[in-house]
Structure formats: C-alpha cells, structure tokens
Design an enzyme around this catalytic site. Structure first.
Site, PDB file in Angstrom:
ATOM      1  N   GLU A 182      -1.075  13.727  -3.481  1.00 16.77           N
ATOM      2  CA  GLU A 182      -0.530  14.750  -4.390  1.00 16.77           C
ATOM      3  C   GLU A 182      -0.236  16.095  -3.709  1.00 16.77           C
ATOM      4  O   GLU A 182      -0.684  17.140  -4.168  1.00 16.77           O
ATOM      5  CB  GLU A 182      -1.475  14.929  -5.583  1.00 16.77           C
ATOM      6  CG  GLU A 182      -1.644  13.644  -6.366  1.00 16.77           C
ATOM      7  CD  GLU A 182      -2.679  13.704  -7.484  1.00 16.77           C
ATOM      8  OE1 GLU A 182      -3.205  14.784  -7.758  1.00 16.77           O
ATOM      9  OE2 GLU A 182      -2.952  12.644  -8.075  1.00 16.77           O
ATOM     10  N   GLU A 200      -1.689   3.408  -9.106  1.00 20.34           N
ATOM     11  CA  GLU A 200      -2.602   3.854 -10.170  1.00 20.34           C
ATOM     12  C   GLU A 200      -1.992   3.523 -11.535  1.00 20.34           C
ATOM     13  O   GLU A 200      -1.965   4.352 -12.448  1.00 20.34           O
ATOM     14  CB  GLU A 200      -2.866   5.367 -10.059  1.00 20.34           C
ATOM     15  CG  GLU A 200      -3.396   5.776  -8.709  1.00 20.34           C
ATOM     16  CD  GLU A 200      -3.797   7.246  -8.615  1.00 20.34           C
ATOM     17  OE1 GLU A 200      -3.863   7.944  -9.648  1.00 20.34           O
ATOM     18  OE2 GLU A 200      -4.061   7.696  -7.480  1.00 20.34           O
TER      19      GLU A 200
END
Ligand code: 9MR
Length: 368
Positions: A155, A260
């Site tokens: 991220e 995810e």
C-alpha cells in the site's frame, strides 16, 4: 400462489441439502478444483494458527493450498521494540503450513500502517532507516526458505497514483521501495518478492503500480509479482479494470495475484472500494441492514459476482498465480468491523457456521 411458494421452498431446501452433503463427502475442494490453474489461498488469524479453531482448520487444510497471515507478521506484532522481535506465532505458522503443505505468503515487510509504537512518531531519518534495514534483514532472513513469497511493500500508493505520504517516503525518499526489494532479495534469496495494494486495478493507481514495477526493473532489482488485493463490493466489481490490469501487469513480465479477495455486501459510507484501515465511520442501524440474514436477492447477486470473477480469473489463468480470500469464513472477516464496528457482513465463500455457500459450488463448477 401458496403452492408455488411451498414448492419453491422445498426445492431450495433440497438443493441446499444436496450441496451440503456433497461438501460433507469432501469429493471436491477449491484447491483441488483449481489445481491446474492457480493457488487458492486464505488469510489465517492467530487462533487458527494456534489450532484453537478446529472447524476453520478443517477448511484451511482441505480447501486451500496457500496461506497469508492476516496480522501476525505485521511489524507491530513481530517487531514490538527496537531490539525486540516476537517470532512465536510466525514460527508456529511455519510449522502448521509445513505440516499441511501450504505455501506461505509473508505479509508484510514494509507497510505504513500497524507500525510498532516505538517508531510511529519517529522524527530522525537515521532512526527510521535503522528500523527499516534491521526489520527487513531480520525478518526476511529468518523465514528464507520457509515462506514462499513476501509482500515486500504494501500500500505505497495514493488513489491518484502518486506515492503515499508515509513515514518511509517522508524520511527515506522515494527510493525506499527499491531499497526494500534489494534488502529483501539479499536477506531472502529464495522467496518471491511482490508489491501489494488495493484499488491498483483502477487506472490512475494502476499507473502508479506500473511505474514502481518499471523502476525496479530498470534498476535491475528483482520483483516477481504484483498483488491486487480485491476488496470489492458484491454489486460493483470493476470487471473491466480488473481484466485490463491483469493484462497490463502481466505484460511487464510479473505474476499477477489477487491477494485479499472479499465481496462486501454492506453499504459503504463513502461509496468507495478503498481498504484503508484508518478510515472509520459511526454505527447506525441503517448501515447494518442484514443482521438477521441476507435477502435472497443479495445472495443471488453475490453468487453471480463470484462466478463472473472466477470466470475472468480462469480466462487469464496463465497470468494469475494465486487467488487468496481475506479470511476463511464470514465470522472472521475484517469487514464486520470496518469501516464501522459491530456490523454483520457476508463477504466470503464460507458462512459463519463454516458451511459453503452456493457461490462456493458455482466457483468450483466453473472448473469442470
Ligand atoms: O484483516 C486485517 C485486520 O484484522 C486488521 O485489524 C487490519 C489492521 O492491521 O488489517 C487487516 O488486513 C489488511 C491487510 O493487512 C492490508 N490490506 C487491507 C486489509 C484489510 O484492512
């Protein structure tokens, strides 16, 4: 009218019984069905690693061939003090994974979130560098040959594709990403090395991820793959962007993964797919509409969503190396607590009673 409702109910119950008995006989499983296509993974939590959730354990070992620790390898947990590392749960996970032939994706070495308390407000660039180097060297080295892969950096991008203004960017400069991959490669030469993020299927953020990958490649630094997290909403799956991203990332010569995956069914306060753990909103009954069960209409659309998504994954199976769900069953999902605490969400293929949903069978049927 009444008769048709009754016969509809009888039909639904008999389909459900058929499904469940098929499941009980374990004739099939996700990992077996997708064996020739890509790995099928799940995120696992501390009780599951400690063997305290036997029902989940049965699902993990039957259904999946890859695992990602949901939290226990984050720096906050594994590196709680300057010279203090806590490897107990990660070591246990390695044992568990070896015993059940599960490939581990280490999650994650460098992430701006869930940092240990001692470094959250660190001012000196030297101290941040010390933490950064020490952390990667120690953790990646310990698990070399034990984890199959690492989310080296997680991220690092803003929604507009620029680099996130994290403590790492601020104190170490933009080259921190390349340095993290270099350090990881040196400490763990046997692990595959990935960049992982949410929303990088979206054009601007995708361009940012492509720039990161190209920069590493231009510098001769190894990057093996890119993880698209896949926290989507059941009725707003960005299929076009997903397909385009699979193609564009794969054209760079890296593996593509969905790391995810979950399909949330609850209203999102900002009408967004951002998975930023720091975004929070307040509870109201209106925002928790399915406390007592999911309406059929939503369940059907949810099933269709998973079916179409896996159809797309299968279409690009030569470019995709793993699809990992973010949790084993609905009861475990982070989406029950984010961005609003105390809700009841239904994002995965197994329900709160560890039973497979219709979507599970549809996803498997696509492989026949
Ligand atoms: O599912 C995780 C949840 O249990 C944690 O409280 C949270 C903060 O550490 O992180 C969640 O996992 C995140 C993952 O590590 C990175 N991408 C977004 C995931 C969902 O927030």
């Amino acid at each position: 009218m009444r008769k048709s409702i009754v016969s509809f109910l009888v039909m639904s119950v008999s389909i459900l019984i058929q499904y469940q008995s098929l499941f009980a006989q374990q004739k099939t499983s996700l990992q077996k069905s997708y064996h020739n296509f890509f790995l099928i993974g799940t995120a696992i939590n501390a009780p599951q690693i400690q063997g305290l959730d036997s029902k989940a354990s049965t699902l993990i070992t039957n259904e999946f061939n890859a695992v990602t620790p949901e939290n226990i390898m984050k720096s906050e947990v594994i590196h709680p003090g300057w010279e203090v590392y806590n490897f107990s749960l990660a070591d246990k996970m390695v044992e568990y994974a070896q015993a059940h032939q599960l490939k581990i994706n280490g999650h994650t070495l460098i992430w701006h979130s869930q940092l240990p308390a001692f470094m959250k407000h660190m001012q000196s660039a030297d101290s941040v560098r010390n933490f950064f180097v020490n952390h990667i060297e120690t953790v990646a080295k310990r698990y070399d040959g034990k984890v199959f892969s690492w989310d080296v950096v997680n991220e690092a991008l803003e929604e507009d594709g620029t680099l996130r203004k994290s403590i790492f960017l601020e104190k170490l400069g933009a080259s921190y990403i390349a340095e993290a991959f270099q350090l990881a490669q040196k400490a763990s030469p046997n692990a595959e090395l990935y960049y992982n993020d949410y929303n990088i299927e979206q054009p601007k953020k995708r361009a940012g991820a492509i720039a990161i990958i190209k920069d590493l490649q231009a510098k001769g630094i190894r990057i093996d793959g890119v993880g698209i997290q896949g926290h989507w909403r059941y009725n707003k799956i960005p299929f076009k962007e997903i397909e385009q991203s699979i193609i564009e990332f794969s054209n760079l010569g890296v593996k593509v993964m969905f790391t995810e995956l979950d399909l949330g069914v609850l209203p999102n306060p900002w009408d967004s797919d951002a998975a930023d753990v720091n975004m929070k909103a307040t509870y109201s009954a209106k925002m928790n509409p399915y406390m007592n069960g999911l309406p059929d209409s939503v369940q059907m659309k949810f099933t269709e969503g998973y079916e179409s998504l896996f159809k797309l994954f299968i279409k690009h199976k030569n470019k995709i190396s793993r699809v990992t769900f973010w949790g084993v069953h609905d009861g475990q999902s982070w989406l029950n607590g984010w961005p609003i605490k105390g809700r009841t969400n239904y994002p995965l293929l197994f329900d709160r009673n560890y039973q497979p949903k219709e979507a599970y069978f549809k996803v498997i049927a696509l492989t026949k």
